[in-house]
Design an enzyme around this catalytic site. Structure first.
Site, PDB file in Angstrom:
ATOM      1  N   LYS A   1      37.345 -62.633   1.335  1.00  0.00           N
ATOM      2  CA  LYS A   1      37.762 -63.635   0.348  1.00  0.00           C
ATOM      3  C   LYS A   1      36.664 -64.694   0.228  1.00  0.00           C
ATOM      4  O   LYS A   1      36.499 -65.539   1.099  1.00  0.00           O
ATOM      5  CB  LYS A   1      39.064 -64.338   0.765  1.00  0.00           C
ATOM      6  CG  LYS A   1      39.608 -65.182  -0.382  1.00  0.00           C
ATOM      7  CD  LYS A   1      40.329 -66.436   0.026  1.00  0.00           C
ATOM      8  CE  LYS A   1      39.470 -67.611   0.306  1.00  0.00           C
ATOM      9  NZ  LYS A   1      38.817 -68.231  -0.869  1.00  0.00           N
TER      10      LYS A   1
ATOM     11  N   GLU B   1      32.581 -70.281  12.222  1.00  0.00           N
ATOM     12  CA  GLU B   1      31.256 -70.890  11.983  1.00  0.00           C
ATOM     13  C   GLU B   1      31.525 -72.126  11.139  1.00  0.00           C
ATOM     14  O   GLU B   1      31.837 -72.018   9.955  1.00  0.00           O
ATOM     15  CB  GLU B   1      30.348 -69.914  11.228  1.00  0.00           C
ATOM     16  CG  GLU B   1      30.084 -68.599  11.948  1.00  0.00           C
ATOM     17  CD  GLU B   1      29.015 -68.719  13.030  1.00  0.00           C
ATOM     18  OE1 GLU B   1      28.404 -69.799  13.172  1.00  0.00           O
ATOM     19  OE2 GLU B   1      28.816 -67.727  13.747  1.00  0.00           O
TER      20      GLU B   1
ATOM     21  N   CYS C   1      25.101 -75.897   6.511  1.00  0.00           N
ATOM     22  CA  CYS C   1      25.782 -76.215   7.771  1.00  0.00           C
ATOM     23  C   CYS C   1      24.786 -76.771   8.772  1.00  0.00           C
ATOM     24  O   CYS C   1      25.105 -77.626   9.585  1.00  0.00           O
ATOM     25  CB  CYS C   1      26.464 -74.979   8.323  1.00  0.00           C
ATOM     26  SG  CYS C   1      25.369 -73.564   8.488  1.00  0.00           S
TER      27      CYS C   1
ATOM     28  N   GLU D   1      29.948 -85.204   8.760  1.00  0.00           N
ATOM     29  CA  GLU D   1      29.113 -84.321   7.956  1.00  0.00           C
ATOM     30  C   GLU D   1      29.206 -84.766   6.498  1.00  0.00           C
ATOM     31  O   GLU D   1      30.274 -84.688   5.890  1.00  0.00           O
ATOM     32  CB  GLU D   1      29.623 -82.881   8.103  1.00  0.00           C
ATOM     33  CG  GLU D   1      28.767 -81.871   7.393  1.00  0.00           C
ATOM     34  CD  GLU D   1      29.304 -80.444   7.517  1.00  0.00           C
ATOM     35  OE1 GLU D   1      30.520 -80.231   7.329  1.00  0.00           O
ATOM     36  OE2 GLU D   1      28.501 -79.539   7.795  1.00  0.00           O
TER      37      GLU D   1
HETATM   38  P1  NAD Z   1      35.986 -75.009   3.255  1.00  0.00           P
HETATM   39  O1  NAD Z   1      36.429 -75.104   4.663  1.00  0.00           O
HETATM   40  O2  NAD Z   1      36.564 -75.940   2.270  1.00  0.00           O
HETATM   41  O3  NAD Z   1      36.235 -73.544   2.674  1.00  0.00           O
HETATM   42  C1  NAD Z   1      35.714 -72.385   3.300  1.00  0.00           C
HETATM   43  C2  NAD Z   1      36.540 -71.183   2.899  1.00  0.00           C
HETATM   44  O4  NAD Z   1      37.856 -71.360   3.413  1.00  0.00           O
HETATM   45  C3  NAD Z   1      36.690 -70.986   1.395  1.00  0.00           C
HETATM   46  O5  NAD Z   1      36.680 -69.613   1.086  1.00  0.00           O
HETATM   47  C4  NAD Z   1      38.075 -71.564   1.121  1.00  0.00           C
HETATM   48  O6  NAD Z   1      38.690 -71.016  -0.020  1.00  0.00           O
HETATM   49  C5  NAD Z   1      38.804 -71.156   2.375  1.00  0.00           C
HETATM   50  N1  NAD Z   1      40.004 -71.944   2.686  1.00  0.00           N
HETATM   51  C6  NAD Z   1      40.376 -73.159   2.224  1.00  0.00           C
HETATM   52  N2  NAD Z   1      41.585 -73.509   2.717  1.00  0.00           N
HETATM   53  C7  NAD Z   1      41.969 -72.509   3.539  1.00  0.00           C
HETATM   54  C8  NAD Z   1      43.109 -72.288   4.374  1.00  0.00           C
HETATM   55  N3  NAD Z   1      44.115 -73.153   4.433  1.00  0.00           N
HETATM   56  N4  NAD Z   1      43.152 -71.164   5.106  1.00  0.00           N
HETATM   57  C9  NAD Z   1      42.151 -70.270   5.090  1.00  0.00           C
HETATM   58  N5  NAD Z   1      41.056 -70.412   4.296  1.00  0.00           N
HETATM   59  C10 NAD Z   1      40.968 -71.517   3.530  1.00  0.00           C
HETATM   60  O7  NAD Z   1      34.380 -75.130   3.311  1.00  0.00           O
HETATM   61  P2  NAD Z   1      33.391 -75.213   2.093  1.00  0.00           P
HETATM   62  O8  NAD Z   1      33.517 -76.564   1.465  1.00  0.00           O
HETATM   63  O9  NAD Z   1      33.528 -74.003   1.243  1.00  0.00           O
HETATM   64  O10 NAD Z   1      31.987 -75.076   2.857  1.00  0.00           O
HETATM   65  C11 NAD Z   1      31.332 -76.138   3.430  1.00  0.00           C
HETATM   66  C12 NAD Z   1      31.597 -76.200   4.917  1.00  0.00           C
HETATM   67  O11 NAD Z   1      31.257 -74.960   5.533  1.00  0.00           O
HETATM   68  C13 NAD Z   1      30.744 -77.245   5.633  1.00  0.00           C
HETATM   69  O12 NAD Z   1      31.512 -77.913   6.583  1.00  0.00           O
HETATM   70  C14 NAD Z   1      29.668 -76.400   6.308  1.00  0.00           C
HETATM   71  O13 NAD Z   1      29.057 -77.012   7.419  1.00  0.00           O
HETATM   72  C15 NAD Z   1      30.425 -75.179   6.673  1.00  0.00           C
HETATM   73  N6  NAD Z   1      29.517 -74.036   6.859  1.00  0.00           N
HETATM   74  C16 NAD Z   1      29.299 -73.573   8.123  1.00  0.00           C
HETATM   75  C17 NAD Z   1      28.393 -72.521   8.326  1.00  0.00           C
HETATM   76  C18 NAD Z   1      28.068 -72.003   9.700  1.00  0.00           C
HETATM   77  O14 NAD Z   1      27.466 -70.913   9.810  1.00  0.00           O
HETATM   78  N7  NAD Z   1      28.423 -72.701  10.756  1.00  0.00           N
HETATM   79  C19 NAD Z   1      27.753 -71.950   7.226  1.00  0.00           C
HETATM   80  C20 NAD Z   1      28.017 -72.458   5.960  1.00  0.00           C
HETATM   81  C21 NAD Z   1      28.916 -73.490   5.787  1.00  0.00           C
END
Ligand code: NAD
Length: 499
Positions: A188, A263, A297, A395
């Site tokens: 997803k 992650e 990230c 962040e």
């Molecule tokens: P997010 O947490 O808002 O969303 C990530 C994913 O989770 C999306 O697909 C979203 O639709 C889904 N999601 C949202 N609510 C959910 C729920 N209740 N249950 C399950 N899934 C749900 O993050 P974002 O804004 O898309 O991405 C940015 C964040 O991701 C930043 O904090 C960044 O640091 C982190 N990130 C981490 C890594 C890593 O490798 N550590 C890599 C990239 C991004």
């Protein structure tokens, strides 16, 4: 700023996607859809299907049936490698198409998207090698009457949830490893950036991946993401995203005690010692906070610089920030693209205001770029920051660098570790003892000496503390998606228990 690309034009109408399950496209039908506006131009570029929980249940059932059939888990590593190599070739053949849609949905510069697509193809090639290298262990030290073998088995059906900042690259840091292990997948993508994940499903099918091994269900996080973490038919969830949602995903996964890989976010330090090559370090620090407009990230968002060179270093940064080319993401010269959404843009600007309220000094940037369309933020340097300020703790996920000074190495290490996150860190110095001595004591999963945000699929990624659980990429990344089984083999005549 000219919003019109000199090389690529915008789509005349949004590209429509259904979703991809069982090796074929499924049309949207009566389901709701979501239109994505390009962050750099504010024009509709894609229309994504909002799948239902029933669609998810169906995809999980297909992935389960496929896993149990052993059509993928039961074949040799060599056969899996062949498919992964063809997938890499398929990515290269469609690289320009992938880069175009990646840039349109994310707002990142097209040159960056092209590099990420090329890099992603290489990760599938690494995965092909990994599929052939998987092995277990044997124990010949259990005495003459017992022999031990330890094997690895694929964990089963993996639910893969990905964020919007590197939709295709993060996918590549997960899929080849899951496939090398022999798992089946229901993915997803972020609802903002689903296009290239859906295209990848087609590339994998064309590469000969058996139908039902890789399935994509598009939709929102609260609906499909949440249902995926709760799903009793999924054996492992691989979640990449924010720490707040990651915590939620971990709790929701408890129903069937599924394995969870997380992650998550970061607030990564860039520690600059006075003896570093300051021009190189400044270039690295600017890259580390401007790459993907600071929406990485592992963005190096906390500069921890030795006080004796802080003023000189600040001047170097301000000069370099002013020379970063901001502009239309479709322009191949652009280095810093758009912010992913209006809401996120407001969040970043709010953090900059918060920094000023807390007493930070705005050394440069701090505002939006005047543009006819889309949203862009000037690289921003907040100086005179202390480690307890909100801008040093949270962040921000934008091109905003918080600058903190230190006087001793102990103080630098303490500052670097005084944060809830532990994702990444860089140390800049010309003294190898100091470099290694410092990096060994910094709590972070991905670290660099005299460089930042670089690597290869050989190297594992993942975080300490609230930045996550588990590791992706490298051989560690394949093991993440496997269960370990011990097999005890009796040798010779049995010594009977019942006399
Ligand atoms: P997010 O947490 O808002 O969303 C990530 C994913 O989770 C999306 O697909 C979203 O639709 C889904 N999601 C949202 N609510 C959910 C729920 N209740 N249950 C399950 N899934 C749900 O993050 P974002 O804004 O898309 O991405 C940015 C964040 O991701 C930043 O904090 C960044 O640091 C982190 N990130 C981490 C890594 C890593 O490798 N550590 C890599 C990239 C991004």
């Amino acid at each position: 700023m000219d919003a019109k690309s000199p090389t690529l034009s915008l789509p005349a109408q949004p590209r429509e996607f259904g979703f991809h399950v069982g090796g074929r496209w499924i049309a949207t039908g009566s389901r709701e859809t979501m239109v994505r506006l390009s962050p750099g131009h504010d024009v509709p570029v894609t229309r994504i299907t909002l799948c239902t929980r029933k669609d998810l249940d169906n995809a999980v059932a297909v992935a389960r049936k496929t896993f149990d059939s052993r059509v993928w888990s039961g074949i040799s590593g060599a056969e899996r490698a062949t498919v992964l190599l063809k997938a890499a070739a398929g990515i290269r053949a469609r690289a320009e198409e992938l880069a175009y849609w990646e840039t349109l949905e994310t707002g990142k510069p097209i040159s960056q998207s092209r590099a990420e697509i090329e890099g992603a193809a290489g990760i599938y090639e690494y995965g092909a090698g990994a599929a052939r290298c998987l092995h277990g262990d044997s124990f010949n030290n259990l005495g003459d009457k017992l022999f031990g073998i330890v094997t690895r088995e694929p964990v089963g059906v993996v639910g893969l949830i990905t964020p919007w900042n590197f939709p295709f690259f993060i996918l590549a840091e997960r899929i080849p490893f899951m496939l090398a292990a022999g798992c089946t997948i229901v993915a997803k993508p972020s609802e903002m950036t689903s296009a290239t994940t859906l295209i990848m499903a087609e590339i994998l099918t064309d590469a000969g991946l058996p139908e039902g091994v890789f399935n994509v269900v598009s939709g929102t996080g609260p609906e499909i993401g949440q249902a995926m973490t709760e799903h009793m038919g999924i054996d492992q969830v691989s979640f990449t995203g924010s720490t707040a949602v990651g915590r939620h995903a971990l709790l929701a996964s408890a129903g069937n005690f599924k394995k969870v890989g997380l992650e998550l976010g970061g607030k990564s330090p860039q520690v600059v010692f006075a003896d570093a090559n300051l021009d190189d370090a400044a270039d690295g620090v600017v890259f580390g906070i401007c790459h993907n407009a600071g929406q990485c990230c592992v963005s190096g968002s906390r500069l921890i610089v030795e006080k004796s060179v802080a003023a000189e270093f600040e001047k170097l940064l301000v000069d370099k920030f002013a020379r970063v080319r901001i502009g239309d993401p479709l322009d191949p010269r652009t280095q810093l693209g758009a912010i992913v959404s209006a809401a996120h843009n407001e969040k970043i600007l709010g953090y900059i205001r918060k920094g000023s309220e807390e007493g930070a000094r705005l050394a440069c940037g701090g505002e939006s770029v005047a543009s006819k369309a889309g949203r862009f933020i000037h690289p921003t340097l907040l100086a005179d920051v202390t480690n307890h300020m909100v801008v040093a703790r949270e962040e921000i996920f934008g091109p905003v660098l918080a600058m903190i000074t230190f006087e001793t190495r102990e103080e630098a290490i303490e500052l670097a570790n005084d944060n809830a996150y532990g994702l990444a860190a860089s140390v800049w110095t010309s003294d190898l003892d100091k470099a290694l001595g410092t990096i060994r004591r910094i709590q972070a999963g991905r670290t660099w000496i005299n460089t930042t945000i670089t690597g290869g699929p050989e190297m594992p990624i993942g975080g300490f503390k609230q930045s996550g659980i588990g590791r992706d990429t490298g051989m560690y990344g394949v093991e993440e998606y496997m269960e370990v089984k011990s097999i005890h083999i009796a040798l010779g005549a049995r010594d009977h228990w019942v006399s």
